[in-house]
Design an enzyme around this catalytic site. Structure first.
Site, mmCIF file in Angstrom:
data_model
loop_
_atom_site.group_PDB
_atom_site.id
_atom_site.type_symbol
_atom_site.label_atom_id
_atom_site.label_comp_id
_atom_site.label_asym_id
_atom_site.label_seq_id
_atom_site.Cartn_x
_atom_site.Cartn_y
_atom_site.Cartn_z
ATOM 1 N N GLU A 170 0.815 -1.222 0.000
ATOM 2 C CA GLU A 170 0.000 0.000 0.000
ATOM 3 C C GLU A 170 0.847 1.270 0.000
ATOM 4 O OE1 GLU A 170 -3.155 0.089 2.847
ATOM 5 O OE2 GLU A 170 -3.803 -1.952 2.431
ATOM 6 N N GLU A 356 -5.240 -8.641 1.169
ATOM 7 C CA GLU A 356 -5.845 -8.319 2.472
ATOM 8 C C GLU A 356 -7.337 -8.098 2.288
ATOM 9 O OE1 GLU A 356 -4.197 -4.999 4.670
ATOM 10 O OE2 GLU A 356 -2.151 -5.674 4.290
HETATM 11 C C1 FCB Z 1 -4.216 -1.997 5.639
HETATM 12 C C2 FCB Z 1 -2.825 -2.317 6.145
HETATM 13 C C3 FCB Z 1 -2.806 -3.345 7.250
HETATM 14 C C4 FCB Z 1 -3.940 -3.149 8.218
HETATM 15 C C5 FCB Z 1 -5.251 -3.046 7.499
HETATM 16 C C6 FCB Z 1 -6.448 -2.920 8.391
HETATM 17 O O1 FCB Z 1 -4.241 -0.740 5.075
HETATM 18 O O2 FCB Z 1 -2.031 -2.767 5.088
HETATM 19 O O3 FCB Z 1 -1.548 -3.300 7.866
HETATM 20 O O4 FCB Z 1 -3.698 -2.026 8.986
HETATM 21 O O5 FCB Z 1 -5.228 -1.964 6.619
#
Ligand code: FCB
Length: 450
Positions: A170, A356
């Site tokens: 990110e 994620e």
């Molecule tokens: C993302 C991050 C991760 C976590 C989630 C909830 O942006 O990559 O580390 O904080 O959000």
């Protein structure tokens, strides 16, 4: 050749995994020579972390990684996405690597492989060595070169055993939350610095892709972004254009250069500073990648508005009808399908992984001793449903990683927001699977969707 489908509609070779990140779970911040990172410093400033906490102990995974691997084994997942703490390898971000740090990740990787779990290593999940920040951090081109030096060390040490690598996680957060909005380390409010950081993070990614190839150790390599393709509030041209502008900074700004199109002109024309591009940079950034990692949590609705200092791009977030998680993020499973379709159509990547996806809810231990978290189960189920639909749509989606294996240090929110499918008891660090843990175990086994 297409692999056969399971009864639940997922391809039989689909990768099921779980994710964590070094600063959020490891703790042991001062052990074995680890240097301070920008997040240690960020947490030391009062008012920057909601509950005044830090990651100095976190989930103590530096010592308890074998327990974490047991959890993964129980889940039956085929992959574990973790990140490597650069300051454990090079405390000052340069120079000779530290053996204890290298050995820690080596032991972690071996223990995973022994249990039949593929290690997925992220090289940068936000814990920049503080010494590099003192020299300008990601606003300084030098940081990209230091990064590639560190990553080459990791390819040498773990290459071959680790077959799946990602460069930066990110980078939008690192550049904009870190240098423009001040919410993340290093906590600056400088829009021009954010532009420099964008370019140097991408340059670091490109150099790293090259180092991965040059290492000759094989395996696949990608970048993880948090794209966003907000829905327009109405079908009017103004709102449609507003939605397109709103997605630029989170999506095209990263993927256009990675796919060899350079920076989007619509963005650079209006950006607060020039991108510090040098000859050859854009070719490096466009080095081939094997996959794109997509982190997805929510989707917003935007409408056109008059540009103001708070909304310089002439769009504003407007209310939606969906329920929200504890983060105040709208729950929009179809948004995941939309974003996957968008990336697939627009860029035709070889493969996409949802690296994620997950949700924060208030969890409580109930009288029967269990942690019943139906909200998180609904969230996971509906988003897995969206993944399955995306696969039917023809998106080359090859895997899915729940965020997160454990409740952990949620950056500016400290320990107040819980994304884990496993709770971690403060003080004792005892791991306690929630109902969603068992739901995900079923999903991995092929029984997660009706
Ligand atoms: C993302 C991050 C991760 C976590 C989630 C909830 O942006 O990559 O580390 O904080 O959000």
């Amino acid at each position: 050749m297409k692999s056969p489908l399971r009864n639940d509609g997922f391809p039989s070779d689909f990768i099921w995994g779980c994710g964590t990140a070094s600063y959020q779970i490891e703790g042991a911040a001062k052990e074995d020579g680890r240097g301070p990172s920008i997040w240690d410093e960020q947490a030391s400033f009062s008012g920057r972390i909601l509950d005044g906490s830090d990651g100095s102990q976190a989930c103590d995974s530096y010592h308890r990684y074998m327990e974490d691997i047991e959890l993964l084994k129980t889940l039956g997942v085929g992959a574990y996405r973790f990140s490597i703490a650069w300051p454990r390898i090079q405390p000052e971000g340069r120079g000779k690597p530290l053996n204890p740090g290298l050995d820690y990740y080596s032991r972690l990787v071996d223990a995973l492989l022994e249990k039949g779990i593929e290690p997925w290593a992220t090289l940068y999940h936000w814990d920049l060595p503080l010494a590099l920040e003192r020299a300008g951090g990601w606003t300084n081109r030098e940081t990209s070169y230091r990064f590639v030096e560190y990553t080459a060390i990791m390819f040498e040490k773990l290459g071959g055993r680790v077959k799946s690598w990602t460069s930066v996680n990110e980078p939008w957060c690192s550049a904009f939350l870190g240098y423009q909005y001040g919410e993340h380390a290093p906590g600056l409010h400088d829009p021009k610095a954010a532009i420099a950081a964008v370019h140097h993070l991408l340059l670091a990614h490109g150099l790293c892709a090259q180092a991965h190839r040059d290492s000759g150790k094989g395996g696949v390599f990608g970048i993880v972004i948090n794209p966003s393709t907000p829905r327009p509030a109405t079908g009017c041209p103004g709102d449609l254009a507003a939605a397109r502008r709103a997605s630029l900074e989170r999506t095209a700004l990263w993927l256009d250069p990675v796919f060899g199109r350079g920076y989007p002109k619509e963005y650079t024309d209006a950006a607060p500073a020039e991108f510090p591009v040098k000859t050859g940079d854009m070719d490096l950034i466009a080095s081939p990648v094997d996959f794109i990692g997509v982190n997805y949590y929510d989707e917003n609705v935007v409408a056109e508005c008059k540009p103001t200092p708070d909304a310089p791009w002439g769009y504003a977030k407007v209310p939606s009808w969906q329920e929200k998680t504890e983060m105040d993020w709208y729950i929009v499973p179809q948004g995941l399908r939309r974003v996957l379709r968008h990336i697939s159509r627009e860029y035709s990547p070889k493969a996409i992984y949802v690296t994620e996806n997950g949700a924060a809810f208030k969890d409580e231990v109930s009288k029967d001793g269990g942690i019943h978290d139906p909200g998180r189960i609904d969230y996971l189920k509906s988003h897995l449903g969206a993944c399955r639909e995306a696969i039917v749509d023809g998106v080359p989606l090859r895997g899915y990683f729940v965020w997160s294996l454990l409740d952990n240090f949620e950056w500016a929110w400290g320990y107040t927001r819980k994304f884990g499918i496993t709770a971690v008891e403060p003080g004792s660090f005892a791991r306690k699977p929630k109902d969603s843990f068992y739901y995900y175990r079923d999903a991995v086994a092929g029984f997660g969707l009706d």
